[in-house]
Each structure stands twice: as structure tokens, then as C-alpha cells.
Design a protein around this motif. Structure first.
Motif, PDB file in Angstrom:
ATOM      1  N   LEU A 219     -55.939  -5.748  11.146  1.00 15.31           N
ATOM      2  CA  LEU A 219     -54.961  -4.655  11.259  1.00 15.31           C
ATOM      3  C   LEU A 219     -54.268  -4.408  12.717  1.00 15.31           C
ATOM      4  O   LEU A 219     -53.630  -3.656  12.751  1.00 15.31           O
ATOM      5  N   GLY A 220     -54.609  -5.721  13.288  1.00 13.52           N
ATOM      6  CA  GLY A 220     -53.801  -5.651  14.555  1.00 13.52           C
ATOM      7  C   GLY A 220     -54.601  -5.228  15.704  1.00 13.52           C
ATOM      8  O   GLY A 220     -54.308  -5.137  16.843  1.00 13.52           O
TER       9      GLY A 220
ATOM     10  N   GLU B 187     -54.422   1.912   3.994  1.00 17.12           N
ATOM     11  CA  GLU B 187     -53.103   2.595   4.501  1.00 17.12           C
ATOM     12  C   GLU B 187     -53.323   3.698   5.226  1.00 17.12           C
ATOM     13  O   GLU B 187     -52.598   3.829   6.419  1.00 17.12           O
ATOM     14  N   ARG B 188     -54.336   4.340   4.932  1.00 19.29           N
ATOM     15  CA  ARG B 188     -54.842   5.667   5.875  1.00 19.29           C
ATOM     16  C   ARG B 188     -55.251   4.984   6.980  1.00 19.29           C
ATOM     17  O   ARG B 188     -54.924   5.450   8.250  1.00 19.29           O
ATOM     18  N   ILE B 189     -55.897   4.058   7.251  1.00 18.79           N
ATOM     19  CA  ILE B 189     -56.513   3.555   8.310  1.00 18.79           C
ATOM     20  C   ILE B 189     -55.150   2.959   9.489  1.00 18.79           C
ATOM     21  O   ILE B 189     -55.043   3.355  10.739  1.00 18.79           O
ATOM     22  N   ARG B 190     -54.234   2.481   8.570  1.00 18.59           N
ATOM     23  CA  ARG B 190     -52.919   2.003   9.336  1.00 18.59           C
ATOM     24  C   ARG B 190     -52.202   3.248   9.877  1.00 18.59           C
ATOM     25  O   ARG B 190     -51.546   3.178  11.115  1.00 18.59           O
ATOM     26  N   ARG B 191     -52.205   4.068   9.105  1.00 20.96           N
ATOM     27  CA  ARG B 191     -51.597   5.613   9.557  1.00 20.96           C
ATOM     28  C   ARG B 191     -52.019   6.230  10.828  1.00 20.96           C
ATOM     29  O   ARG B 191     -51.546   6.398  11.765  1.00 20.96           O
ATOM     30  N   GLU B 192     -53.369   5.945  10.721  1.00 25.06           N
ATOM     31  CA  GLU B 192     -54.083   6.538  11.832  1.00 25.06           C
ATOM     32  C   GLU B 192     -54.032   5.601  13.104  1.00 25.06           C
ATOM     33  O   GLU B 192     -53.804   6.276  14.206  1.00 25.06           O
ATOM     34  N   LEU B 193     -53.792   4.354  12.609  1.00 29.16           N
ATOM     35  CA  LEU B 193     -53.674   3.515  14.128  1.00 29.16           C
ATOM     36  C   LEU B 193     -52.301   3.769  14.500  1.00 29.16           C
ATOM     37  O   LEU B 193     -52.303   3.495  15.764  1.00 29.16           O
TER      38      LEU B 193
END
Length: 113
Positions: free
Chosen positions: A34-35, A105-111
Motif C-alpha cells: 500500500l506504499g 480501501e478503508r486503510i487506503r483512505r486512512e493513509l
């Protein structure tokens, strides 16, 4: 309060025997997919967190059924981390197991925050 010298071996044991939902989520987080780099079962203060991205100051907790009966303890943990400049994202274990795409996707949004 639990001593760090007790927590480190416990965290190591937890890494060797993850819950099904933790194993599933780790497959999506490992190797900086996820980067950002995530670590799992990390000792932070006097707690062990499921996943931690140091560069993003993000703690991810995967909550199974036991967490329904320990909402007060979880709230205190979250306050402890927040007071230290960390963000906490709690994901339901059932979501991770049944819809990993939404969980990620929730993790990506938080990141991105």
C-alpha cells in the motif's frame, strides 16, 4: 500495566500464530503493497497492536468477537495512542475475512488523511 519484557515474547508468539483475519489482512499489507511499510504485532508502550505503519503514524486493530465485551478497554487504548500522535483504525474481523477489498480501501483512505 504489563512490563515490556513480558510483551515482546508475547508479540513474537502472536506473529507466529495469527488469527485468520490477521493472516488475511497481512497478505494485503506486507511488502509495502500500500506504499508504506507495516509491521505486525508491535509493542507500543504497554500494548501490542495488530499492525503499525510508523511512517503514517497509523495503528490498525482487527476486532473479533471478544472486542464487543471490551469496548471500554479498547477506547482507553485508542485514547492512549491518540494522545501520542497516532491514528487508530479499527476493522471488524468479519469485514476483513468476507470483504478484504473494502477493508483495504478503508486503510487506503486512512493513509491519505
Amino acid at each position: 500495566f504489563v512490563a515490556r519484557n513480558t510483551l515482546v515474547p508475547r508479540a513474537r508468539a502472536m506473529r507466529l500464530a495469527p488469527t485468520p483475519s490477521e493472516a488475511i489482512l497481512w497478505s494485503a499489507l506486507r511488502a509495502s503493497q500500500l506504499g508504506v511499510r507495516f509491521r505486525r504485532q508491535v509493542v507500543l508502550g504497554h500494548f501490542i497492536v495488530d499492525f503499525f505503519a510508523p511512517s503514517a503514524n497509523l495503528v490498525i486493530e482487527v476486532d473479533g468477537g471478544i472486542h464487543r465485551s471490551r469496548a471500554d478497554a479498547d477506547r482507553l487504548r485508542d485514547e492512549y495512542f491518540t494522545a501520542r500522535g497516532l491514528r487508530v483504525l479499527r476493522l471488524d474481523a468479519a469485514l476483513v475475512e468476507n470483504d478484504l477489498v473494502v477493508a483495504v480501501e478503508r486503510i487506503r483512505r486512512e493513509l491519505r488523511r
